[in-house]
Design an enzyme around this catalytic site. Structure first.
Site, PDB file in Angstrom:
ATOM      1  N   ASN A  10      36.464  47.717  36.173  1.00 36.60           N
ATOM      2  CA  ASN A  10      36.596  47.543  34.916  1.00 36.60           C
ATOM      3  C   ASN A  10      35.474  46.670  34.332  1.00 36.60           C
ATOM      4  O   ASN A  10      35.148  45.380  34.378  1.00 36.60           O
ATOM      5  CB  ASN A  10      37.798  46.583  34.713  1.00 36.60           C
ATOM      6  CG  ASN A  10      38.196  46.360  33.277  1.00 36.60           C
ATOM      7  OD1 ASN A  10      37.590  46.059  32.400  1.00 36.60           O
ATOM      8  ND2 ASN A  10      39.516  46.107  33.119  1.00 36.60           N
ATOM      9  N   GLU A  37      38.112  50.389  30.724  1.00 31.52           N
ATOM     10  CA  GLU A  37      37.912  49.364  29.491  1.00 31.52           C
ATOM     11  C   GLU A  37      36.614  49.782  28.920  1.00 31.52           C
ATOM     12  O   GLU A  37      35.755  48.743  28.682  1.00 31.52           O
ATOM     13  CB  GLU A  37      38.044  47.979  29.756  1.00 31.52           C
ATOM     14  CG  GLU A  37      39.645  47.661  29.814  1.00 31.52           C
ATOM     15  CD  GLU A  37      39.749  46.209  29.402  1.00 31.52           C
ATOM     16  OE1 GLU A  37      40.080  45.876  28.180  1.00 31.52           O
ATOM     17  OE2 GLU A  37      39.830  45.254  30.335  1.00 31.52           O
ATOM     18  N   ASP A 152      41.773  49.645  37.487  1.00 34.35           N
ATOM     19  CA  ASP A 152      42.374  48.312  37.418  1.00 34.35           C
ATOM     20  C   ASP A 152      44.032  48.393  37.179  1.00 34.35           C
ATOM     21  O   ASP A 152      44.383  49.089  35.945  1.00 34.35           O
ATOM     22  CB  ASP A 152      41.687  47.929  36.037  1.00 34.35           C
ATOM     23  CG  ASP A 152      42.319  46.336  35.590  1.00 34.35           C
ATOM     24  OD1 ASP A 152      43.569  46.026  36.221  1.00 34.35           O
ATOM     25  OD2 ASP A 152      42.086  46.143  34.430  1.00 34.35           O
ATOM     26  N   ASN A 154      46.280  45.906  37.195  1.00 30.22           N
ATOM     27  CA  ASN A 154      46.816  44.954  36.533  1.00 30.22           C
ATOM     28  C   ASN A 154      48.083  44.339  37.188  1.00 30.22           C
ATOM     29  O   ASN A 154      49.148  44.060  36.530  1.00 30.22           O
ATOM     30  CB  ASN A 154      47.151  45.178  34.901  1.00 30.22           C
ATOM     31  CG  ASN A 154      46.150  44.931  34.190  1.00 30.22           C
ATOM     32  OD1 ASN A 154      45.474  43.649  34.219  1.00 30.22           O
ATOM     33  ND2 ASN A 154      45.693  45.792  33.259  1.00 30.22           N
ATOM     34  N   ASP A 223      42.226  44.946  41.212  1.00 29.85           N
ATOM     35  CA  ASP A 223      41.539  46.307  41.172  1.00 29.85           C
ATOM     36  C   ASP A 223      41.727  46.687  42.754  1.00 29.85           C
ATOM     37  O   ASP A 223      41.399  46.176  43.572  1.00 29.85           O
ATOM     38  CB  ASP A 223      40.048  46.015  40.822  1.00 29.85           C
ATOM     39  CG  ASP A 223      39.883  45.192  39.569  1.00 29.85           C
ATOM     40  OD1 ASP A 223      40.054  46.096  38.353  1.00 29.85           O
ATOM     41  OD2 ASP A 223      40.071  43.906  39.433  1.00 29.85           O
ATOM     42  N   ASP A 252      35.014  40.285  33.191  1.00 29.25           N
ATOM     43  CA  ASP A 252      35.899  39.415  34.056  1.00 29.25           C
ATOM     44  C   ASP A 252      36.422  40.151  35.487  1.00 29.25           C
ATOM     45  O   ASP A 252      37.003  39.402  36.349  1.00 29.25           O
ATOM     46  CB  ASP A 252      37.014  39.245  33.253  1.00 29.25           C
ATOM     47  CG  ASP A 252      37.603  40.028  32.286  1.00 29.25           C
ATOM     48  OD1 ASP A 252      37.034  41.322  32.371  1.00 29.25           O
ATOM     49  OD2 ASP A 252      38.645  39.774  31.973  1.00 29.25           O
ATOM     50  N   HIS A 253      35.973  41.292  35.449  1.00 32.78           N
ATOM     51  CA  HIS A 253      36.229  41.959  36.759  1.00 32.78           C
ATOM     52  C   HIS A 253      34.946  42.361  37.692  1.00 32.78           C
ATOM     53  O   HIS A 253      33.875  42.212  37.110  1.00 32.78           O
ATOM     54  CB  HIS A 253      36.702  43.366  36.568  1.00 32.78           C
ATOM     55  CG  HIS A 253      38.219  43.365  35.891  1.00 32.78           C
ATOM     56  ND1 HIS A 253      39.425  43.521  36.586  1.00 32.78           N
ATOM     57  CD2 HIS A 253      38.497  42.997  34.702  1.00 32.78           C
ATOM     58  CE1 HIS A 253      40.399  43.567  35.754  1.00 32.78           C
ATOM     59  NE2 HIS A 253      39.799  43.126  34.415  1.00 32.78           N
TER      60      HIS A 253
END
Length: 263
Positions: A10, A37, A152, A154, A223, A252-253
């Protein structure tokens, strides 16, 4: 034997992080990179820049939010965008088939909904989306026995995938209905590649930008690379590459790679 490397990442805006994607691919020439994303419309997807380093791509873009892509060394075919028969304007699924020495491999890049909080309409949407994904995959895995769905999700599958389970109790990403939805996918004959192996070190793939979370390793493993029964037999490793999270202005991933040895 031939090696097939499948990665999910991501990137939290491909417009911002295209140089990082190119840098990472040049250092890690994987076979298929599943991105999430993108946050760019279709017409702004940087296909030329990727072709310059020897990669092809299929993608489903969306301005500002969402967006998924498959970046690959060979061109994918039988492309599917989004979940069939699920009315959704959000671009969260892209699937394609790739020829390998073991036969066709179906690869899906998934950006699963976040859910926001347990009382939100977005949480209701998340659970409905996962149910639609389950229904689609139940037929897809019959059509494509060699199937991998990376992305991802989540969802942190267990407390072992959470830096502070007590802090996260009854919070989105770790709630029991979400975990049940992920386990329902696994019941189709899918396997969490990371948990196929004894792992050393931190399992996390995402760290909040706030409160020095990465520095404190206060993260979650959300992930995942899920592999069908047949691909599980070929999987020899699943690796989390933390280095990109240390770069300037990172996502951030961070990337997760499943390594398969095919006959």
């Amino acid at each position: 034997m031939t090696t097939l490397k499948l990665t999910t990442w991501n990137v939290n805006s491909l417009n911002v992080r295209l140089p990082q994607v190119i840098q990472w691919l040049q250092a890690n020439p994987v076979d298929v990179l599943c991105l999430q994303e993108l946050k760019i419309p279709d017409e702004r997807f940087p296909i030329e820049a990727l072709q310059e380093i020897g990669y092809q791509a299929v993608w489903a873009g969306q301005k500002t939010y969402n967006g998924v892509a498959l970046i690959s060394r060979t061109q994918g075919y039988d492309v599917q965008r989004n979940i069939p028969d699920f009315d959704d304007h959000q671009q969260r699924i892209i699937a394609a088939t790739y020829d390998t020495s073991a036969g066709p491999v179906r690869v899906i890049s998934a950006y699963c909904p976040n859910g926001q909080d347990l009382e939100s309409d977005k949480y209701t949407y998340k659970l409905a989306w996962f149910e639609a994904l389950y229904q689609w995959l139940s037929t897809e895995i019959q059509k494509y026995p060699h199937l991998a769905i990376l992305g991802d999700y989540n969802i942190a599958p267990t407390d072992a995938d959470v830096h502070d389970p007590a802090k996260w109790q009854n919070v989105v990403l770790v709630s029991e209905p979400e975990r049940a939805a992920l386990n329902k996918l696994l019941s189709l004959g899918l396997h969490d590649a990371y948990r196929l192996f004894e792992q050393n070190g931190s399992p996390f793939t995402w760290w909040d930008y706030r409160r020095f979370a990465f520095r404190r390793d206060a993260g979650l493993r959300i992930d995942h690379a899920l592999l069908s029964d047949s691909l599980k037999e070929f999987c020899v490793a699943c690796e989390i590459d933390r280095e990109p999270r240390t770069w300037e202005q990172p996502s951030d991933h961070t990337p997760v790679t499943a390594v398969l040895q095919l006959p």
